[in-house]
Write a protein that holds these residues in place. Structure first.
Motif, short mmCIF file in Angstrom:
data_model
loop_
_atom_site.label_atom_id
_atom_site.label_comp_id
_atom_site.label_asym_id
_atom_site.label_seq_id
_atom_site.Cartn_x
_atom_site.Cartn_y
_atom_site.Cartn_z
N VAL A 72 43.58 30.83 45.28
CA VAL A 72 43.76 31.97 45.80
C VAL A 72 44.98 32.68 45.26
N VAL A 73 45.02 33.83 44.74
CA VAL A 73 46.40 34.16 44.17
C VAL A 73 46.44 35.82 44.35
N PRO A 74 47.39 36.13 45.19
CA PRO A 74 47.75 37.51 45.36
C PRO A 74 48.90 37.79 44.85
N PHE A 75 49.05 39.35 44.10
CA PHE A 75 50.16 39.31 43.65
C PHE A 75 50.14 41.16 43.16
N ARG A 76 51.28 41.42 42.69
CA ARG A 76 51.68 42.96 42.08
C ARG A 76 51.46 42.86 40.75
N MET A 77 50.46 43.74 40.25
CA MET A 77 50.74 44.09 38.62
C MET A 77 51.38 45.46 38.54
N SER A 78 52.07 45.42 37.51
CA SER A 78 52.84 46.56 37.23
C SER A 78 53.17 46.78 35.56
N LYS A 79 53.63 47.99 35.39
CA LYS A 79 53.78 48.42 33.85
C LYS A 79 52.65 48.22 33.01
N THR A 91 48.21 54.72 37.73
CA THR A 91 47.23 53.60 37.16
C THR A 91 48.01 52.25 36.72
N SER A 92 49.39 52.51 36.57
CA SER A 92 50.24 51.43 35.91
C SER A 92 50.63 50.41 36.81
N GLU A 93 50.35 50.36 38.20
CA GLU A 93 50.77 49.72 38.98
C GLU A 93 49.83 49.44 40.35
N PHE A 94 49.35 48.23 40.52
CA PHE A 94 48.38 48.12 41.72
C PHE A 94 48.34 46.73 42.14
N LEU A 95 47.86 46.33 43.36
CA LEU A 95 47.53 45.04 43.78
C LEU A 95 46.57 44.43 43.33
N ALA A 118 40.82 44.26 43.43
CA ALA A 118 42.06 45.15 42.99
C ALA A 118 41.89 46.58 43.82
N THR A 119 43.23 47.29 43.67
CA THR A 119 43.08 48.55 44.56
C THR A 119 42.93 49.83 43.48
N ASN A 120 43.01 49.45 42.27
CA ASN A 120 43.08 50.45 41.19
C ASN A 120 41.43 50.69 40.50
N ALA A 121 40.78 51.77 40.74
CA ALA A 121 39.39 52.02 40.44
C ALA A 121 39.49 51.89 38.95
N LEU A 122 40.16 52.46 38.19
CA LEU A 122 40.15 52.41 36.88
C LEU A 122 40.22 51.01 36.21
N ALA A 123 41.19 49.99 36.76
CA ALA A 123 41.36 48.65 36.51
C ALA A 123 39.96 48.04 36.97
N VAL A 124 39.26 48.37 38.03
CA VAL A 124 38.07 47.66 38.30
C VAL A 124 37.09 48.08 37.48
N TRP A 125 36.84 49.00 36.65
CA TRP A 125 36.11 49.63 35.83
C TRP A 125 36.20 49.15 34.64
N VAL A 126 37.40 48.98 33.94
CA VAL A 126 37.57 48.44 32.77
C VAL A 126 37.54 46.85 32.68
N GLY A 127 37.74 46.13 33.87
CA GLY A 127 37.79 44.91 34.01
C GLY A 127 36.22 44.37 33.94
N ARG A 128 35.40 45.15 34.76
CA ARG A 128 33.87 44.95 34.89
C ARG A 128 33.13 45.34 33.46
N THR A 129 33.57 46.42 32.87
CA THR A 129 32.80 46.93 31.85
C THR A 129 33.38 46.50 30.30
N ILE A 130 34.53 46.08 30.43
CA ILE A 130 35.32 45.77 28.82
C ILE A 130 35.35 44.20 28.94
N PHE A 131 35.67 43.74 30.04
CA PHE A 131 35.99 42.11 29.98
C PHE A 131 35.07 41.17 30.74
N ASN A 132 33.82 41.76 31.30
CA ASN A 132 32.86 41.32 31.86
C ASN A 132 33.42 40.50 33.18
#
Length: 259
Positions: A72-79, A91-95, A118-132
């Motif tokens: 289980v890995v929590p972290f901050r994604m940025s830039k 959109t460039s920083e989220f948990l 993840a907290t970012n709706a766009l990141a969730v969409w990209v992760g699910r749609t483009i990266f499966n």
């Protein structure tokens, strides 16, 4: 069954040379750039036979001394930015918070994600749609009352997904020396590709990742409560986790390729 499965996985496991080779930066241009920081690795030993049924048929659980591991890995994604654009405010920083294990295919070790909140709706969409990837929306908060203490909380909000929550407080201790290639720390943290599949698990994809070796530090968890693992239908792991604090590292990600 656990012993025979662990033995079979170990027999086909990547060699040390293959584990080192995957750290080399891939050719071509990465698709995404980002930075990972304020990270906590929490890992529990789990019998390989417990995890194998959750994986696509061609993937095998990766083991260290015959033991599989659940993280289980929590972290901050940025830039966060694509190769075509600079970071976009908002959109460039989220948990992010993921549940993962380690796998291998054809001598290539990597990560398998059971879930990525993840907290970012766009990141969730990209992760699910483009990266499966199994990205899910969640409300999260990270506070650092001191430079060495972090308080991370999360509550899943994704429609239709199993409910899950997480809360942890940890203290970052002294830095650790670079992980030796044959060490448990190296096995758990030095991963340079990820695997995904389509929903039917009939197609398998591999994505490459590049970054400097993790700058690791000791960590002490002061408080922990979570239902993330259980929300996947997995049993609650026993005992205390192996802990490492990590980051920051600058990361490059390449497009997923079918394997």
């Amino acid at each position: 069954m656990p012993d025979s499965l662990s033995a079979a996985s170990a027999l086909n496991a990547p060699t040390l040379a293959q584990r080192l080779a995957i750290r080399e930066r891939p050719a071509g241009t990465p698709l995404l750039h980002q930075e990972w920081g304020d990270l906590l690795f929490m890992h529990w030993p789990v019998p390989a036979a417990v995890l194998q049924p959750y994986l696509p048929p061609r993937l095998q659980v990766d083991t260290y001394d015959g033991q599989a591991w659940l993280g289980v890995v929590p972290f901050r994604m940025s830039k966060v930015r694509t190769r075509f654009s600079p970071p976009v405010p908002g959109t460039s920083e989220f948990l992010e918070l993921n549940v993962r294990t380690y796998v291998h295919l054809d001598g290539v070790p990597g990560v398998w994600f059971f879930s990525l909140d993840a907290t970012n709706a766009l990141a969730v969409w990209v992760g699910r749609t483009i990266f499966n990837l199994a990205y899910l929306r969640a409300d999260m908060h990270l506070e650092s009352p001191t430079g060495h203490q972090h308080q991370f909380s999360a509550r899943r909000t994704h429609s239709g997904a199993p409910a899950a929550s997480f809360r942890a407080t940890w203290q970052v201790g002294p830095p650790l020396p670079p992980a030796e290639p044959d060490s448990l720390a190296f096995f758990l943290t030095e991963r340079y590709c990820l695997y995904t599949s389509n929903r039917a698990q009939t197609k398998l994809y591999r994505g490459r990742v590049a970054h400097e070796p993790w700058p690791l530090a000791t960590a002490q968890v002061l408080h922990y409560e979570s239902s993330l693992i259980e929300s996947q239908g997995l049993p609650t792991p026993a005992g205390s986790p192996v802990l490492h604090a990590g980051g920051p590292v600058r990361v490059e990600l390449w497009p997923m390729r079918r394997v």
